[in-house]
Design an enzyme around this catalytic site. Structure first.
Site, short mmCIF file in Angstrom:
data_model
loop_
_atom_site.label_atom_id
_atom_site.label_comp_id
_atom_site.label_asym_id
_atom_site.label_seq_id
_atom_site.Cartn_x
_atom_site.Cartn_y
_atom_site.Cartn_z
N ARG A 51 0.62 -0.72 -0.15
CA ARG A 51 0.27 -0.15 0.07
C ARG A 51 0.86 1.28 -0.09
NH1 ARG A 51 -2.96 -3.64 1.38
NH2 ARG A 51 -1.53 -4.16 2.62
N LYS A 80 24.57 -3.62 -1.37
CA LYS A 80 27.22 -3.43 -1.97
C LYS A 80 28.04 -3.33 -0.44
CE LYS A 80 26.02 -3.10 -6.32
NZ LYS A 80 26.29 -1.99 -8.02
N ARG A 101 11.40 4.06 3.02
CA ARG A 101 11.13 3.40 4.16
C ARG A 101 12.36 2.20 4.37
NH1 ARG A 101 5.91 -1.15 3.88
NH2 ARG A 101 5.15 0.94 5.18
N HIS A 129 5.71 5.73 11.53
CA HIS A 129 4.44 5.76 10.30
C HIS A 129 3.81 6.96 9.79
CE1 HIS A 129 3.34 4.08 6.45
NE2 HIS A 129 2.77 2.78 6.67
C1 NCD Z 1 2.06 -0.78 7.93
C2 NCD Z 1 3.48 -0.97 8.34
O1 NCD Z 1 3.94 -0.55 7.61
O2 NCD Z 1 3.94 -0.38 9.30
N1 NCD Z 1 1.54 -1.08 6.42
C3 NCD Z 1 0.70 0.36 6.03
O3 NCD Z 1 2.14 0.58 6.10
N2 NCD Z 1 0.31 -0.02 5.36
C4 NCD Z 1 1.48 -2.00 9.12
C5 NCD Z 1 1.57 -3.32 8.81
O4 NCD Z 1 2.98 -3.51 8.51
O5 NCD Z 1 1.58 -4.36 9.78
#
Ligand code: NCD
Length: 310
Positions: A51, A80, A101, A129
């Protein structure tokens, strides 16, 4: 340069403006279809995602921009041994904005310190997040009509769940928001949130283990996945993974207007039979994630342009 590391990087007023913009995008998508013509978004994902990465990419494409990036650490030069600081310096030459991320807490922050383009934290380990939080706030505001006077139940993995940590940070700034923290003992909210955020700000909350005991008083139930990848041993994960399963029977205990949210992916914690309940809002929530990321990209690129002219 303005980045987004935590939801607190925006004031409440700035968040309101951003959510208003997301609302306008939802209503008038055509108005924004060329807002980012010629601009590029880099998605640098060192950890799995469906997502977040795809909604960022969809957001940029909806704005007329283009996207480049990688979806796993092994397909980038991290494999690397390249540092994040070097990677972002290079990406700054290729793109106008970057969503990152990473499994390590603070990784996006390190990147932002060396970056010449806005960096968005798309999840850093078990820490924060913020764009999921923007999604959650937009969903609650759109479907409930307010972000104050709410009792929010947070259920599942409150220890490792970064979406929960970010959401609490954001929601305590609104009036009369109370929390019910529902988790097994081992997955309780970490002290740095419970003590330093909730207690320190005088926010009303209680902790409990049984979901059934909380259902009747909630305006929003935020379910979360047990974060397998952050466990130290598989045995603990197996013991805790099915601790909560939201079923039709449990939904009968809830208010008729309670919202069920989940950042997704879901594993077993919400039974599929709940999907047809009008209170289940988790797929709508994923759609709101695109509008809010469009608004965020526009806002950060606008701020970067102002910086350039300053
Ligand atoms: C979440 C995450 O990556 O922290 N997912 C997301 O981004 N919608 C929640 C999860 O992975 O459980």
């Amino acid at each position: 340069m303005r980045h987004l590391m935590s939801p607190l990087d925006f004031t409440v007023e700035e968040l309101d403006t951003l959510l208003d913009l997301a609302g306008d995008i939802e209503k008038n998508p055509d108005k924004y279809a060329h807002a980012c013509d010629g601009k590029k978004l880099a998605t640098c994902f060192y950890e799995p995602s469906t997502r977040t990465r795809l909604s960022f990419e969809a957001a940029m494409l909806n704005l007329g921009g283009s996207v480049l990036g990688f979806a796993s650490a092994d397909s980038s030069s991290a494999a690397k041994g390249e540092s994040i600081s070097d990677t972002i310096r290079v990406i700054s030459c290729y793109a106008d904005i970057c969503a990152m991320r990473h499994p390590k807490e603070g990784a996006a922050l390190v990147a932002s310190q060396k970056s010449k383009i806005p960096v968005i934290n798309a999840g850093d380990g078990g820490h924060q997040h913020p764009t999921q939080t923007l999604t959650d706030l937009l969903t609650i505001r759109s479907l409930k009509g307010r972000l104050n006077d709410l009792t929010i139940g947070l259920c599942g993995d409150l220890k490792f769940g970064r979406t929960v940590h970010s959401l609490i940070n954001a929601l305590i700034r609104y009036d009369n928001v109370k929390f019910v923290l529902i988790s097994p003992e081992e997955l309780r909210l970490p002290d740095y949130i419970r003590e330093d955020v909730l207690v320190a700000n005088g926010v009303e909350f209680k902790e409990m283990e049984r979901l059934e005991d909380a259902m009747g008083e909630l305006d929003v139930l935020y379910m979360t996945r047990v974060q397998r990848e952050r466990f130290f041993n598989e045995e603990d994960y197996v013991r805790l993974k099915d601790f909560y399963i939201l079923t039709k029977e449990k939904m009968e205990l809830a208010r008729p207007d309670m919202l069920v949210l989940h950042p997704l992916p879901r594993v077993n914690e919400i039974s599929v039979e709940v999907d047809d309940d009008p209170r289940a809002a988790y797929f709508k929530q994923a759609q709101y994630g695109v509008y809010v990321r469009m608004a965020l990209i526009l806002t950060l690129l606008e701020a970067a342009k102002e910086d350039e002219h300053a």
